[in-house]
Structure formats: C-alpha cells, structure tokens
Design a protein around this motif. Structure first.
Motif, PDB file in Angstrom:
ATOM      1  N   GLU A   1      48.375  27.978  10.811  1.00 18.45           N
ATOM      2  CA  GLU A   1      48.742  26.535   9.769  1.00 18.45           C
ATOM      3  C   GLU A   1      50.273  25.886  10.633  1.00 18.45           C
ATOM      4  N   PRO A   2      50.429  24.718  10.730  1.00 24.67           N
ATOM      5  CA  PRO A   2      51.575  23.789  10.998  1.00 24.67           C
ATOM      6  C   PRO A   2      53.008  24.853  10.563  1.00 24.67           C
ATOM      7  N   VAL A   3      53.199  24.934   9.690  1.00 22.24           N
ATOM      8  CA  VAL A   3      54.976  25.800   9.434  1.00 22.24           C
ATOM      9  C   VAL A   3      54.646  26.840  10.333  1.00 22.24           C
ATOM     10  N   GLU A   4      53.777  27.800  10.365  1.00 22.66           N
ATOM     11  CA  GLU A   4      53.693  29.235  10.580  1.00 22.66           C
ATOM     12  C   GLU A   4      53.382  28.722  12.602  1.00 22.66           C
ATOM     13  N   ARG A   5      52.834  27.467  12.785  1.00 26.38           N
ATOM     14  CA  ARG A   5      52.691  27.567  13.946  1.00 26.38           C
ATOM     15  C   ARG A   5      54.353  27.279  14.466  1.00 26.38           C
ATOM     16  N   TYR A   6      54.905  26.364  14.089  1.00 24.49           N
ATOM     17  CA  TYR A   6      56.406  25.703  14.401  1.00 24.49           C
ATOM     18  C   TYR A   6      57.772  27.070  14.673  1.00 24.49           C
ATOM     19  N   ARG A   7      57.320  27.624  13.442  1.00 21.24           N
ATOM     20  CA  ARG A   7      57.826  28.877  13.758  1.00 21.24           C
ATOM     21  C   ARG A   7      57.700  29.603  14.806  1.00 21.24           C
ATOM     22  N   GLN A   8      56.714  30.295  14.631  1.00 19.09           N
ATOM     23  CA  GLN A   8      56.398  30.638  16.109  1.00 19.09           C
ATOM     24  C   GLN A   8      57.074  30.129  17.384  1.00 19.09           C
ATOM     25  N   LEU A   9      56.167  28.382  17.228  1.00 15.34           N
ATOM     26  CA  LEU A   9      57.143  27.761  18.473  1.00 15.34           C
ATOM     27  C   LEU A   9      58.398  28.067  18.861  1.00 15.34           C
TER      28      LEU A   9
ATOM     29  N   GLN B   1      67.094   9.158  14.638  1.00  7.21           N
ATOM     30  CA  GLN B   1      66.935   9.378  13.944  1.00  7.21           C
ATOM     31  C   GLN B   1      65.313   9.690  14.367  1.00  7.21           C
ATOM     32  N   THR B   2      64.860  10.780  14.139  1.00  2.38           N
ATOM     33  CA  THR B   2      63.004  10.831  14.381  1.00  2.38           C
ATOM     34  C   THR B   2      62.573   9.637  14.032  1.00  2.38           C
ATOM     35  N   GLN B   3      61.319   9.603  14.586  1.00  6.37           N
ATOM     36  CA  GLN B   3      59.974   7.868  15.124  1.00  6.37           C
ATOM     37  C   GLN B   3      59.407   9.250  15.464  1.00  6.37           C
ATOM     38  N   LEU B   4      58.337   9.025  13.976  1.00  2.83           N
ATOM     39  CA  LEU B   4      57.286   9.684  14.113  1.00  2.83           C
ATOM     40  C   LEU B   4      56.213   8.173  13.422  1.00  2.83           C
ATOM     41  N   VAL B   5      54.974   7.861  14.808  1.00  7.26           N
ATOM     42  CA  VAL B   5      55.071   6.323  15.000  1.00  7.26           C
ATOM     43  C   VAL B   5      53.145   7.029  15.361  1.00  7.26           C
ATOM     44  N   GLU B   6      52.319   6.589  14.108  1.00  7.30           N
ATOM     45  CA  GLU B   6      50.740   6.364  14.322  1.00  7.30           C
ATOM     46  C   GLU B   6      50.909   5.658  15.091  1.00  7.30           C
TER      47      GLU B   6
ATOM     48  N   ALA C   1      47.566   8.782  14.509  1.00  6.81           N
ATOM     49  CA  ALA C   1      47.941   8.932  13.704  1.00  6.81           C
ATOM     50  C   ALA C   1      47.614  10.634  13.639  1.00  6.81           C
ATOM     51  N   ARG C   2      48.594  11.209  14.616  1.00  8.14           N
ATOM     52  CA  ARG C   2      48.119  12.399  14.985  1.00  8.14           C
ATOM     53  C   ARG C   2      49.590  13.267  14.168  1.00  8.14           C
ATOM     54  N   PHE C   3      50.430  12.565  13.990  1.00 11.95           N
ATOM     55  CA  PHE C   3      51.461  14.334  13.761  1.00 11.95           C
ATOM     56  C   PHE C   3      51.806  13.411  12.390  1.00 11.95           C
ATOM     57  N   THR C   4      52.472  14.601  11.855  1.00  8.83           N
ATOM     58  CA  THR C   4      52.859  14.300  10.420  1.00  8.83           C
ATOM     59  C   THR C   4      54.119  14.694  10.047  1.00  8.83           C
ATOM     60  N   GLN C   5      54.484  14.902   8.612  1.00  5.85           N
ATOM     61  CA  GLN C   5      55.968  15.331   8.536  1.00  5.85           C
ATOM     62  C   GLN C   5      56.794  16.601   9.049  1.00  5.85           C
ATOM     63  N   ALA C   6      55.328  17.698   8.978  1.00  6.03           N
ATOM     64  CA  ALA C   6      55.313  19.134   9.175  1.00  6.03           C
ATOM     65  C   ALA C   6      55.549  18.869  10.711  1.00  6.03           C
ATOM     66  N   ASP C   7      54.706  18.503  11.649  1.00  2.00           N
ATOM     67  CA  ASP C   7      55.298  18.653  13.060  1.00  2.00           C
ATOM     68  C   ASP C   7      56.647  17.667  13.063  1.00  2.00           C
ATOM     69  N   ALA C   8      57.257  16.232  12.684  1.00  2.00           N
ATOM     70  CA  ALA C   8      58.426  16.261  12.389  1.00  2.00           C
ATOM     71  C   ALA C   8      59.879  17.190  12.035  1.00  2.00           C
ATOM     72  N   ASP C   9      59.331  18.107  11.066  1.00  2.00           N
ATOM     73  CA  ASP C   9      60.644  18.887  10.351  1.00  2.00           C
ATOM     74  C   ASP C   9      60.181  20.056  12.235  1.00  2.00           C
TER      75      ASP C   9
END
Length: 165
Positions: free
Chosen positions: A11-19, A98-103, A144-152
């Motif tokens: 899951e993204p949260v775990e993926r980013y924790r490990q990253l 500021q973070t830019q999340l562009v779909e 639209a690849r990136f989500t708020q989970a990716d940004a976080d």
C-alpha cells in the motif's frame, strides 16, 4: 551492497515508509549532497511505480546572478538543465514553496516539456530553515498518476533529507 527491493503489492503508506527508512539509512552519515541526491533518486526509481523521471533540481545562482533551478542527480531521460523560478511545475513549487500535484501537465500554465512522454507530475520543495534549497521532481507517463498519498510520502522524504543535500 544495498538491496532495497519493495514488494510491488505494498500500500502507498507502507511503500513510502520503507522508502523514507531506506533514504534515511543511506544518507544519515554521508556529508556529500550529490551522493545523497543520487542515492535518493535511485531509491525513488526503485520504490515508486510508473515513473519516467525521478530526481532533483537545486536552487543555484543563474549566469545573471539571480536564483534558478539547476538539474541535480536523477534517473530517467536527459532533462532540462536550468529552469527559471516561477516557470513550469518545478519553478512553481520552488517559487511558492508548495507541493505541486499535477494530474495533466499539458493543462498546467507554462509547463516545460523536457520529456514529451510525461503526462502527470509531482514536485515537492525541499526546505531548509524556511527556504527552498531544491525540489524533488517525479514524472509519469500516466495521466493523474500521483495522489495525495504520494505527495505526503515525498514530503516526508524531503523533510528527512533537507539537511543532507
């Protein structure tokens, strides 16, 4: 030798924790900013699926003396070397802090097409003492690849490495 191989089903949260853990481990005792950015770019490439570019742009003086973004370590196709602050997705992230999340990058005013295959983008400023010192740039060929989970997740990564690059 390092072997950071994430499970594709994470899951993204775990993926980013490990990253973030891997980036912390690789950069904690290394004083060289370029080496740290290079390793973090490689880690992002390994951990984050569906990318066509992952890396850094650093704040540096332009030939005229004002600041601009200058290409740093990355993984992917050759890229634009210099980007004026306020121009494109990277320049917007750097100038506004500021973070830019562009779909859809083609709908972003002033988008710079370094790679025509890019369709979506996530750019996170790396802050040190309230100033932007670099941006982390992720591009994907998927809309639209990136989500708020990716940004976080990338914002957490930026905070970990801010004093190491």
């Amino acid at each position: 030798m390092y072997d950071f191989a994430p499970d594709a089903a994470l899951e993204p949260v775990e993926r980013y924790r490990q990253l973030c853990e891997a980036a912390d481990a690789l950069t904690a005792d290394e004083p060289d900013a370029v080496a740290n950015m290079a390793n973090v770019a490689a880690l992002m490439w390994e951990f984050i699926p569906d990318l066509n570019w992952a890396g850094f742009y650093r704040i540096a003086p332009s030939k005229l003396g004002s600041d601009e973004l200058v290409l740093g370590p990355f993984v992917g196709r050759p890229a634009c070397i210099r980007i004026p602050l306020g121009t494109g997705v990277c320049g917007a992230a750097a100038s506004h802090g500021q973070t830019q999340l562009v779909e859809d990058v083609h709908a972003f005013p002033g988008h710079i097409a370094c790679d025509a295959a890019s369709r979506s983008e996530l750019v996170v400023p790396v802050m040190r003492q309230s100033s932007v010192v670099a941006v982390i740039d992720l591009d994907s060929p998927s809309p639209a690849r990136f989500t708020q989970a990716d940004a976080d997740g990338i914002e957490r990564l930026a905070a970990i490495i801010s004093d190491r690059i």
